[in-house]
Structures are given as structure tokens and as C-alpha cells.
Design an enzyme around this catalytic site. Structure first.
Site: not given
Ligand code: ATP
Length: 364
Positions: A134, A187, A220, A244, A248
Site C-alpha cells: 500500500y 508467495k 495461489d 485484502d 473478499d
Molecule cells: P472497493 O474497491 O472499495 O472494495 P467496490 O465497488 O469494488 O469497492 P464493493 O463496493 O465492495 O466493491 O461492492 C462489490 C459488490 O458487492 C457490489 O455489487 C455491491 O453492491 C455489493 N455489496 C457490497 N457491500 C454490500 C452490502 N453491504 N449489501 C449488499 N451488497 C453489497
């Protein structure tokens, strides 16, 4: 009766909506347990940019450090921020570094009834938060990303023994109280020095916890293994960027990013910041359909963390009760938000968690 001073920063996108539901739950648990919780709100993110010309005022960061016991931070629309010189500070990075919140604790568990691709999963990822790839976190002066010319970009990763030791120690301590299994994700076959140093620290700390079974897995391979056998993993420890990404994946396997709670914490100072794992979800912002579980769970984790650090059983109880109420609400499909296949609104979900809290048996 616990005194707790919390700073709430709703931030961008769905932030104000999920914060509203979470604060309602916080108020309910405080009044149920007669806790003395004071909540102050502040502006960060795009609202702060508009008002003050920066996404995060330095004064607010210092105030959070010096005057508050904890922070609840909403998600950021970082992609919409201008450059740092034009006021676009990375807020969570600034808090993580400024308050030295080195452990990002990110649980993921599959729940009965909720459609998921990770049956039987109940794991927690310990992600190092203060260095790594970062660019806003890995330089004393300057930035860890640079462009020598318009067609070339370079990124620097910093890994230190001190940061690896402390995140590994936190993760091992957690594993010792759970299923006593820990996996280090790395890695080191390619990044021999940086990931090699991380692994060396992992092995050093493992000697302090002989009862915890260890594994070392390439990132991986782990991405595939997590999909194939999510139920196997207990505590996972890793560096910043890997953590991070993997968290996800784990949350989505558990059913939805909207279920993904997390805290950023420092075991020595007891400082803690609750923050959902996901981003600001601009695609659903302002529609009152976001799932607030992520921030409600983060809030419960914060209460437990501060309770443990202060040896204050009423705060720990507040955290546990919030988790139990939230789990009970999630167990019924009639309470699901859109991401889970239901049609309950964000604030209605919050109200149902409050109602479930009130139905929990009276305390000992
Ligand atoms: P970042 O890069 O900051 O993580 P991003 O826009 O790439 O943001 P998110 O905002 O986390 O990713 O969203 C990814 C997907 O997950 C989107 O389709 C979003 O609507 C869904 N999502 C994220 N948080 C929620 C939530 N609390 N409730 C429902 N759907 C969510």
C-alpha cells in the site's frame, strides 16, 4: 456501567444507510445493558471533500486518536477521490497508520439457510494493516508508487520483522482460543526476501504456541483450496494485500460481501476501529437495500475487543448479545436483504436486530 466514547464516520455510498442501522442497534444494546455510550458523528469522504477540501481533516484523525475509545468507519468511494494533493486522502489507510491499527481481523462464516458457496466455513483472516504494497503506508517520506515516465509505473512493497511478528502473534493468540489451527499465506517461492521474512516470523512465533497446528500455503494454491475445502481453515494470517483479496473471496463464499464484518485493532493500545470489509457499493447506494450485517457485526466485534482489552464484562456481553441477535435475524429468510435473496430494507433489518436483542433472555 461502562463509559464508551465512539466516533461515527458514515463516509460514502451506502455508508450513511448501514451506519444508521448500526447506530440504532448500538443505542438499543447500550440502553438494555445500561452502558454509558456517547456517540459523536463526523464528516469524512466525499462530504468532507465538499465541505473542507479534503476527504479527511487531520484534526479529526488526531481527535479520534486522543479523545475517543473507538471509531466506526463507513466505506469509501476511493475511485471517486481526487489525488492526495487535491484532497483525496485514503481515510482507512490514514486511520490504520495514524492509530497504528495493525491487525485487520476479518471473519467469514457460512450460515445455515443462507445460500453460500462455502459450506461449513468458519474462519478468521488476520491481515497486516500498516505496510505491504500500500503506497500510502510504506514510506517514511514520499509514496510507494512512482512513474519514472508516462509509460512506466513502479510499486514498492515494504515488509518488516516488527510488523510480521506482531500480526503473527495476534493471529496465534486467536488460534489458541479457537480450533488451534493456523495457516500462513505467502508467495515465498517468488518473493523470497519479503514473504520469506514473513514466513521466518511466522515460524518464530509458532514456537511460542506449541499447541497450535501450523500450515504454510502459497497464495495461489490457497485461493483454490479455500473454494474446494473452506471448512478446513480456522485462523489465516497474511500480509496486507493478500489479506485484502482473500477476505473478499471468503466473504463472498459465505454468501455475500454484505455479511462481512471486520475490525482494525492494536492489542497493545487497545485502540479499535469497526469497518465493514466491503466498499461503498455505489450501484445500490441511496436505495435503502444494502445489507447492514457487515457493519453491525463489525460493531459487535469492536464492543467485544474493547471489553476484552479493558476487562469489562458488560462491553464483552454487549458484543456477544449483538452477534447473537444478528445471527437470529439472519436465520430467518423473511429478514433477508436483497443481496441474500430477500426484500427487507436496510433500516428494517436494523429494527429487527433491535427487536431480537430485546427478546434475548435477561442477563445473569
Ligand atoms: P472497493 O474497491 O472499495 O472494495 P467496490 O465497488 O469494488 O469497492 P464493493 O463496493 O465492495 O466493491 O461492492 C462489490 C459488490 O458487492 C457490489 O455489487 C455491491 O453492491 C455489493 N455489496 C457490497 N457491500 C454490500 C452490502 N453491504 N449489501 C449488499 N451488497 C453489497
Amino acid at each position: 456501567m461502562s463509559d464508551l466514547n465512539l466516533l461515527c464516520l458514515p463516509c460514502d455510498g451506502i455508508g450513511p444507510e448501514i451506519m444508521g442501522a448500526s447506530v440504532e442497534v448500538l443505542n438499543a444494546i447500550s440502553s438494555l445493558l445500561d452502558l454509558s455510550v456517547s456517540i459523536e458523528s463526523g464528516f469524512v469522504g466525499l462530504e468532507s471533500l465538499q465541505r473542507y477540501g479534503t476527504t479527511l481533516q487531520e484534526d479529526l484523525l488526531l481527535k479520534a486518536r486522543d479523545e475517543f475509545d473507538g471509531v466506526i468507519l463507513g466505506p469509501m468511494s476511493t475511485m471517486e477521490y481526487p489525488s492526495v494533493s487535491e484532497g483525496g486522502r485514503n481515510i482507512s489507510g490514514a486511520f490504520r497508520l495514524g492509530l497504528d491499527l495493525y491487525a485487520n481481523v476479518r471473519p467469514a462464516k457460512s450460515r445455515q439457510g443462507i445460500r453460500n458457496k462455502g459450506p461449513g466455513m468458519d474462519l478468521v483472516i488476520y491481515r497486516e494493516n500498516t505496510e505491504g504494497f500500500y503506497p500510502d503506508r510504506n514510506m517514511y517520506q514520499g509514496c510507494g508508487e512512482m512513474m519514472p515516465d508516462p509509460d512506466m509505473a513502479i510499486s514498492v512493497r515494504k515488509i518488516t520483522r516488527r510488523c510480521c511478528m506482531r500480526i503473527c502473534r495476534q493471529a496465534f493468540s486467536a488460534a489458541a482460543t479457537r480450533r488451534k489451527r493456523i495457516a500462513a499465506i505467502h508467495k515465498a517461492n517468488v518473493f523470497r526476501m519479503t514473504d520469506g521474512l514473513f514466513l521466518e516470523c511466522f515460524r518464530d512465533v509458532s514456537r511460542e504456541f506449541p499447541e497450535v497446528k501450523t500450515e504454510e500455503i502459497l497464495i495461489d494454491a490457497f485461493a483454490a483450496l479455500l473454494v474446494r475445502q473452506p471448512e478446513v481453515y480456522d485462523v489465516v494470517v497474511t500480509t496486507n494485500f493478500y489479506g485484502d483479496t482473500l477476505s473478499d473471496l471468503a466473504s463472498e463464499l459465505s454468501g455475500s460481501l454484505g455479511l462481512a464484518g471486520s475490525i482494525n485493532a492494536n492489542a497493545e493500545t487497545g485502540r479499535c476501529m469497526a469497518q465493514a470489509q466491503h466498499g461503498s457499493a455505489p450501484d445500490i447506494a441511496g436505495k435503502n437495500i444494502a445489507n447492514p450485517t457487515s457493519l453491525i457485526w463489525s460493531l459487535a466485534m469492536l464492543l467485544k475487543w474493547i471489553g476484552e482489552h479493558r476487562c469489562d464484562p458488560s462491553l464483552s456481553l454487549a458484543g456477544s448479545m449483538t452477534e447473537i441477535a444478528m445471527d437470529r435475524v439472519l436465520a430467518n429468510p423473511e429478514n433477508w436483504t436483497k443481496d441474500l435473496g430477500g426484500d427487507i430494507s436496510t433500516d428494517e433489518f436494523g429494527r429487527r436486530v433491535v427487536a431480537a436483542l430485546r427478546q434475548l433472555p435477561k442477563l445473569p
